[in-house]
Design an enzyme around this catalytic site. Structure first.
Site, PDB file in Angstrom:
ATOM      1  CB  SER A  34       4.594  -1.391  -4.909  1.00  0.00           C
ATOM      2  OG  SER A  34       4.404  -2.730  -5.322  1.00  0.00           O
ATOM      3  CG  ASP A  35       0.395  -0.251 -10.058  1.00  0.00           C
ATOM      4  OD1 ASP A  35       0.002  -1.432 -10.134  1.00  0.00           O
ATOM      5  OD2 ASP A  35      -0.148   0.672 -10.679  1.00  0.00           O
ATOM      6  CB  ALA A  36       1.566  -4.862 -11.001  1.00  0.00           C
TER       7      ALA A  36
END
Ligand code: BGC
Length: 767
Positions: A310-312
């Protein structure tokens, strides 16, 4: 086709090509993965899906995000913030690592990497190594041009070499995974992240993607030479509405397939080992939890066999998007959609066990994710070589000459000459003994040649514009003048410098533009002119130079296409310098002095004003294409054409195109053109081939780049360049993702850029 995006309980893994064995692993390695998987507890499996970073804890009473907010909104000063942080501790999650509850960490200090790795390998039950990941976007210790600039070099060999060097430099520091290449097609200069990616075009972006993946991943002569690539941000992030970061995206499926997916498909084909899901929602479904894009297209159609991170914090943001009720719901929807690793929220860690027990996530879904992550770790050699050796850590303490040379080469090839003289008399290159006044705060500054997302560079490797030019132009004088941050009370001093610069130099080079932090993440702008007082003061500088009969050259330094309309009209020459990395100063000096001839091209259209955004060359035609007459697709108060088109760039000689021809072969078309150097200097020309499918079942772009080639005929001579276009590459995807090759009329254009490429032939094609 839109499917049910959330496939809550009954995820059917047959919509992806189920990965049982990673193709590049040996049978023995695949068996090793299976054996390990069979011995893992539920908690250990979930642990592999968890990526942690160093958290700042203790010493303050509020949460860290709240503390950042307090600093941002002024409730506490910067000094107070720093004081609080100096009392805080760092949590490296040692205890979780020991229990096998962490699969990856975002850490880049080699001793920290080794220390944490030792806990994972020697103290956790199964000894599974961690994978350390980091944002190495345009270089590690050697920082190269920002991606939008490097893409303009139209040089796949260069793209691969800079990636390979970055891989070596980071792997010796423990970082085995780059959150790069960033492959977001971006057509809106307001978006700050245009700087990080390869520009607006699917073909160039795809060439960039494949080269970067090969460069990062392919040299297996030692585990110190390669890393896993992470193609990001998947998908459509660059199409954020109004150019505002993180904003919603609405992209018709055929545009997803034809444009936004293309670089990811090219990178997957090149063997990219990981993908990062993007923050945006796409047509209503957050990309973090989007089974159509992750499970169906990526793991299915593209046969991607690595893992998706995932992104942050993005799994938590699925709730904020309004797509999940709570953390558990967000975790279930994400993992079922095909999102394998959680960056930073611990939502998987705290919720997946219960989800498995109640049956809302199937064990085979979890196993699929774990298998992918373990396979990448095996492929990286982490089980055999988990640590960084002390000698390797220090290998690049002093950057070797070839690293510095590559940084300079990349910078030289990426700068774009936009204008050179007004009346046919070129201003550049400058004689080395010319009296040059160099002006601008950006010219004497190391940070702003670097650009966003570079964390590991060191001052001693940087050459500022001033230092580079002083080396080459002995009579140069530097004047601070002004820059993007010049304040009102500094205007008098700036004006005095303007006067002095004009009095001294025969030519004034003004280095102006954006500071590094004005592009990159969370750095959208609603105005895309030179920020601050720069345009006003440049106006004063222009008036004074003109009155004194001096030439004025603009060295633009920016992280996005700027609106340079005023500058184009009023200054004598413009070199688009972007942010070219650690050797920007020496590269610019070479280019301005003529030791090198500019060869960079624009990977992104330069709008004539912000109101044109988004703007790109490969648009479909309207029924009323823009022209000067009233009822056409135009503005009342702005031109409909951009300032500089995609693919544009001048040099110190002129190239003429003639004798274009198209030859049909069994499986391809060969498009040839004669390129003559009609000037008096050597230079490199990037010949570009464009195609138009004139009538199709879905309207096609007015032009699409289909190939490019470099040529450098000597002054007075010619070379014939042939670019071959395979017939199978002349089709397009429909809204169902089916690739179509439709018979009919096609036009081929060949030339110097997307606007000037001339019609070579119109042909009726039968596939
Ligand atoms: C960015 C990503 C980056 C990640 C990790 C996010 O905010 O969008 O591009 O890789 O942080 O640093």
């Amino acid at each position: 086709m839109w499917g049910s995006p959330d496939l809550p309980v009954t995820v059917d893994l047959t919509i992806q090509k189920r990965i049982i064995k990673m193709k590049e692993l040996t049978a023995k390695q695949n068996e090793f993965v299976e054996d390990l998987l069979s011995r893992m507890t539920l908690e250990e499996k979930i642990g592999q899906l968890n990526q942690a970073s160093v958290s700042i804890v203790g010493g303050f009473d509020v949460s860290f995000p709240e503390l950042i907010e307090m600093n941002a909104d002024g409730r506490i000063s910067n000094e107070e913030f720093q004081r609080i942080l100096s009392n805080a501790d760092r949590d490296y999650h040692e205890e979780e690592i020991r229990k096998g509850l962490v699969g990856s960490m975002m850490v880049s200090e080699p001793h920290d990497c080794n220390r944490l790795q030792k806990i994972a390998v020697e103290e956790s039950r199964l000894g599974i190594p961690l994978i350390f990941g980091l944002d190495v976007i345009h270089g590690f210790r050697s920082v190269y041009p920002i991606a939008i600039a490097e893409a303009g070099a139209f040089d796949t060999d260069l793209f691969a070499r800079t990636a390979a060097m970055a891989a070596r430099e980071s792997r010796t520091q423990g970082v085995a995974w780059h959150f790069a290449p960033m492959l977001d097609i971006a057509r809106d200069a307001r978006w700050g992240r245009v700087s990080e990616g390869p520009g607006e075009d699917r073909y160039l972006a795809s060439a960039f993607a494949a080269a970067k993946v090969h460069g990062l991943q392919d040299d297996h002569s030692s585990t110190e030479n390669y890393v896993a690539a992470c193609m990001k941000h998947y998908i459509g992030y660059g199409a954020c509405e109004s150019g505002r970061d993180y904003n919603t995206t609405s992209i018709a499926p055929h545009l997803v397939y034809n444009h936004y997916l293309a670089p990811f498909a090219a990178g997957a084909k090149a063997g990219a080992k990981t993908v990062m899901a993007s923050f945006n929602d796409l047509n209503g479904v957050p990309c973090t939890a989007n089974s159509w894009t992750l499970r169906k297209i990526l793991k299915g159609d593209l046969d991607f066999e690595g893992f998706v991170v995932s992104d942050a914090n993005a799994i938590r943001e699925v709730i904020v998007h309004g797509y999940a009720e709570d953390e558990k719901d967000a975790g279930i929807k994400s993992v079922n959609a095909g999102l394998d690793m959680d960056m930073g929220t611990e939502i998987y860690l705290h919720n997946l066990a219960a989800a498995i027990e109640e049956g809302s996530v199937k064990m085979e879904v979890l196993d699929d994710a774990v298998r992918r992550i373990l396979s990448v770790k095996v492929w990286l050699g982490l089980f055999d070589h988990p640590y960084t050796e002390e000698a390797a850590m220090h290998r690049y303490d002093v950057l070797p000459a070839e690293h510095l040379a590559l940084a300079e080469e990349a910078a030289v090839k990426s700068a774009v000459l936009l204008k050179n003289g007004t009346d046919g008399t070129p201003v550049l290159p400058l004689a080395k003994d010319a009296k040059v006044s160099l002006l601008g705060t950006l010219a004497d500054d190391k940070e702003n040649i670097i650009g966003a997302w570079a964390m590991s560079w060191r001052e001693e490797d940087c050459v500022t514009i001033r230092a580079g030019m002083e080396e080459v132009f002995p009579s140069l004088q530097y004047f601070k003048g002004f820059g993007p941050a010049t304040a009102a009370d500094e205007l008098d001093a700036a004006r005095k410098d303007i006067d002095d610069a004009v009095a001294y130099g025969d030519v004034i080079v003004a280095a102006l533009g954006e500071p590094g932090e004005m592009s990159g993440e969370a750095s959208s702008r609603a105005s895309i002119i030179m920020p601050g007082c720069q345009r006003q003061l440049l106006g004063e500088l222009m008036e004074k130079s003109r009155a004194a009969g001096k030439k004025l050259v603009l060295l633009a330094m920016n992280g996005r296409p700027l609106d340079l309309s005023w500058e184009t009209e009023h200054v004598d020459a413009i070199l688009e310098g972007w942010q070219l990395g650690i050797r920007m100063g020496s590269a610019v000096a070479k280019l301005l002095s003529g030791d090198a001839a500019p060869e960079g091209r624009l990977a992104s259209t330069f709008p004539a004003c912000v109101g044109q955004c988004p703007i790109y060359y490969s648009h479909p035609n309207t029924g009323r294409p823009g022209s000067r007459s009233k009822f056409t697709s135009r503005y009342l108060d702005a031109p409909y054409e951009p300032l500089y088109p995609f693919g544009y760039g001048l040099t110190y000689t002129q190239f003429e195109y003639s004798d274009a021809s198209v030859t049909e072969k069994a499986d391809s078309f060969d498009v040839s053109v004669k390129v003559t150097n009609t000037g008096s200097r050597n230079a490199v020309e990037t010949v570009q081939l464009y195609m138009q499918d004139v009538s199709a079942s879905l309207v096609r772009p007015v032009r699409e780049l289909k190939g490019f080639a470099k040529t450098s005929p000597a002054p007075g001579s010619s070379e014939t360049v042939t670019i071959s276009l395979a017939k199978k590459d002349m089709g397009f995807y429909d809204n169902e993702g089916t690739y179509l090759l439709e018979d009919g009329k096609f036009r081929f254009y060949i030339g110097a850029n997307s606007r000037d490429a001339a019609l070579a032939a119109e042909i009726n094609v039968k596939f």
